[in-house]
Write a protein that holds these residues in place. Sequence first.
Motif, short mmCIF file in Angstrom:
data_model
loop_
_atom_site.label_atom_id
_atom_site.label_comp_id
_atom_site.label_asym_id
_atom_site.label_seq_id
_atom_site.Cartn_x
_atom_site.Cartn_y
_atom_site.Cartn_z
N VAL A 260 0.87 -1.18 0.00
CA VAL A 260 0.00 0.00 0.00
C VAL A 260 0.90 1.23 0.00
O VAL A 260 1.64 1.47 0.96
CB VAL A 260 -0.95 0.02 1.21
N THR A 261 0.86 1.99 -1.10
CA THR A 261 1.74 3.14 -1.26
C THR A 261 1.02 4.45 -0.92
O THR A 261 -0.19 4.49 -0.74
CB THR A 261 2.25 3.23 -2.71
N LYS A 262 1.82 5.50 -0.82
CA LYS A 262 1.32 6.88 -0.68
C LYS A 262 0.47 7.07 0.59
O LYS A 262 -0.50 7.83 0.58
CB LYS A 262 0.54 7.32 -1.92
N LEU A 263 0.85 6.39 1.67
CA LEU A 263 0.08 6.52 2.91
C LEU A 263 0.43 7.80 3.67
O LEU A 263 -0.27 8.17 4.61
CB LEU A 263 0.33 5.31 3.82
N ASP A 264 1.50 8.47 3.27
CA ASP A 264 1.83 9.75 3.89
C ASP A 264 1.00 10.85 3.22
O ASP A 264 0.20 10.60 2.33
CB ASP A 264 3.33 10.05 3.73
N GLY A 265 1.18 12.07 3.65
CA GLY A 265 0.51 13.19 3.00
C GLY A 265 -0.99 13.16 3.14
O GLY A 265 -1.51 13.05 4.24
N THR A 266 -1.72 13.19 2.02
CA THR A 266 -3.17 13.33 2.07
C THR A 266 -3.91 12.00 2.05
O THR A 266 -5.14 11.99 2.01
CB THR A 266 -3.66 14.16 0.86
N ALA A 267 -3.20 10.89 2.07
CA ALA A 267 -3.88 9.59 2.04
C ALA A 267 -4.81 9.44 3.24
O ALA A 267 -4.50 9.86 4.35
CB ALA A 267 -2.85 8.46 2.06
N LYS A 268 -5.95 8.84 3.01
CA LYS A 268 -6.89 8.63 4.11
C LYS A 268 -6.43 7.52 5.03
O LYS A 268 -6.70 7.54 6.22
CB LYS A 268 -8.28 8.34 3.54
N GLY A 269 -5.72 6.54 4.49
CA GLY A 269 -5.06 5.55 5.34
C GLY A 269 -5.93 4.42 5.83
O GLY A 269 -5.45 3.30 6.05
N GLY A 270 -7.21 4.67 6.02
CA GLY A 270 -8.08 3.65 6.59
C GLY A 270 -8.33 2.48 5.67
O GLY A 270 -8.83 1.44 6.11
N VAL A 271 -7.97 2.63 4.38
CA VAL A 271 -8.23 1.55 3.43
C VAL A 271 -7.50 0.27 3.83
O VAL A 271 -7.96 -0.83 3.49
CB VAL A 271 -7.85 1.99 2.00
N VAL A 272 -6.41 0.36 4.58
CA VAL A 272 -5.72 -0.87 4.99
C VAL A 272 -6.61 -1.72 5.88
O VAL A 272 -6.55 -2.96 5.82
CB VAL A 272 -4.37 -0.56 5.69
N PHE A 273 -7.46 -1.10 6.68
CA PHE A 273 -8.39 -1.86 7.53
C PHE A 273 -9.47 -2.52 6.68
O PHE A 273 -9.84 -3.67 6.92
CB PHE A 273 -9.03 -0.94 8.58
N ALA A 274 -9.97 -1.78 5.68
CA ALA A 274 -10.99 -2.34 4.79
C ALA A 274 -10.43 -3.53 4.02
O ALA A 274 -11.09 -4.56 3.87
CB ALA A 274 -11.49 -1.27 3.84
N LEU A 275 -9.18 -3.40 3.53
CA LEU A 275 -8.55 -4.49 2.79
C LEU A 275 -8.34 -5.71 3.69
O LEU A 275 -8.60 -6.85 3.28
CB LEU A 275 -7.22 -4.03 2.21
N ALA A 276 -7.88 -5.46 4.90
CA ALA A 276 -7.63 -6.57 5.84
C ALA A 276 -8.94 -7.29 6.17
O ALA A 276 -9.00 -8.53 6.19
CB ALA A 276 -6.98 -6.04 7.11
N ARG A 277 -9.98 -6.51 6.42
CA ARG A 277 -11.27 -7.08 6.81
C ARG A 277 -11.90 -7.85 5.66
O ARG A 277 -12.50 -8.92 5.85
CB ARG A 277 -12.19 -5.94 7.25
N GLU A 278 -11.75 -7.34 4.43
CA GLU A 278 -12.41 -7.94 3.27
C GLU A 278 -11.69 -9.18 2.73
O GLU A 278 -12.33 -10.16 2.35
CB GLU A 278 -12.51 -6.89 2.14
N PHE A 279 -10.35 -9.13 2.71
CA PHE A 279 -9.62 -10.17 1.98
C PHE A 279 -8.67 -11.01 2.84
O PHE A 279 -8.40 -12.16 2.51
CB PHE A 279 -8.81 -9.55 0.84
N GLY A 280 -8.12 -10.45 3.89
CA GLY A 280 -7.17 -11.19 4.72
C GLY A 280 -5.86 -11.49 4.01
O GLY A 280 -5.11 -12.38 4.43
N ILE A 281 -5.55 -10.76 2.93
CA ILE A 281 -4.29 -10.96 2.20
C ILE A 281 -3.18 -10.23 2.95
O ILE A 281 -3.36 -9.07 3.35
CB ILE A 281 -4.41 -10.42 0.76
N PRO A 282 -2.03 -10.85 3.15
CA PRO A 282 -0.95 -10.19 3.88
C PRO A 282 -0.56 -8.85 3.26
O PRO A 282 -0.43 -8.74 2.04
CB PRO A 282 0.21 -11.19 3.78
#
Length: 315
Positions: A260-282
């Motif tokens: 997951v790139t570009k998490l600094d700056g203006t990224a919302k960041g929460g998408v990592v939780f959505a991805l983890a919850r939806e897919f469980g891919i490392p």
Amino acid sequence: MPTAPAAAEGRRGWLDRLRGNTITRSLSGLFSRNPKLDDDLLDEVETALITADVGITATTEIVEDLRRRMKSREFADAQALLDALRADLLAILAPVSKPLVIDRGARPFVLLTIGVNGVGKTTTIGKLAKRFKDQGHPIMLAAGDTFRAAAVAQLQAWGDRNGVPVVAQGQNADAASVAFDALQAAKARGIEVLIADTAGRLHTQQGLMAELGKIKRVLQKLDPAAPHEVLLVIDGTTGQNAISQVRQFNAAIGVTGLVVTKLDGTAKGGVVFALAREFGIPIRFAGIGERPEDLRVFDAAAFVAALLPESLGGG
């Protein structure tokens, strides 16, 4: 034997690089006001999580858990709720916080990188090349993004910069042929890690998506276990669109890890939780800056620690 990744980078670095993104600012700002423990606080937490692209499903589960525990008087004050929120967020990410392990016995370990245009895929490959070389792995790159002449040149520049050989055939070459030639060359030279680039493609482009399957089949003619890792690069600023990308790429080729790139700056960041919850891919790596060292091994504990203050009134 597989080689374990280097120790996770310091939490302070995560805090410094993530300080500007939406979820960090909203959650830190919320709890820095020393809020009152009530339903209004939970409503604000819910809004902050949804705004930061955590997703409706994960947000609802988190908030309803906190609400139930608050009604049961498990929380003495807002600090206790903050601690519980941190634990809930960590519980979502911990199962996918699995660093990439290079199997030295593969000879070579083939890492296929995929993703849509503009996510930072080729740059990520360059950063990974530096990381793996610094760890002592003999490495080779395959310039399989043959739809963009600039992508081949960009990868060759990364190879020159890091002293890493690059196999390329130029623009409009057959991507599967490039991958096949590179794997042959890597085997002949005793290379430990082969990173193969692929054309950036929209997840809705079925012809290009089918090409990924062809690349995989061609690689398996030389090594039935290849590719050993299929790494999908996701732009952290794309929010919920990332969910569609992972779903389609996973169906097309089978994704084994995420960057997951570009998490600094203006990224919302929460998408990592959505991805983890939806897919469980490392989630293997997180990009939190432009420098090569800003491609970090994903550390769930460090990520959550950077999102929330340690205590009320803290930054």
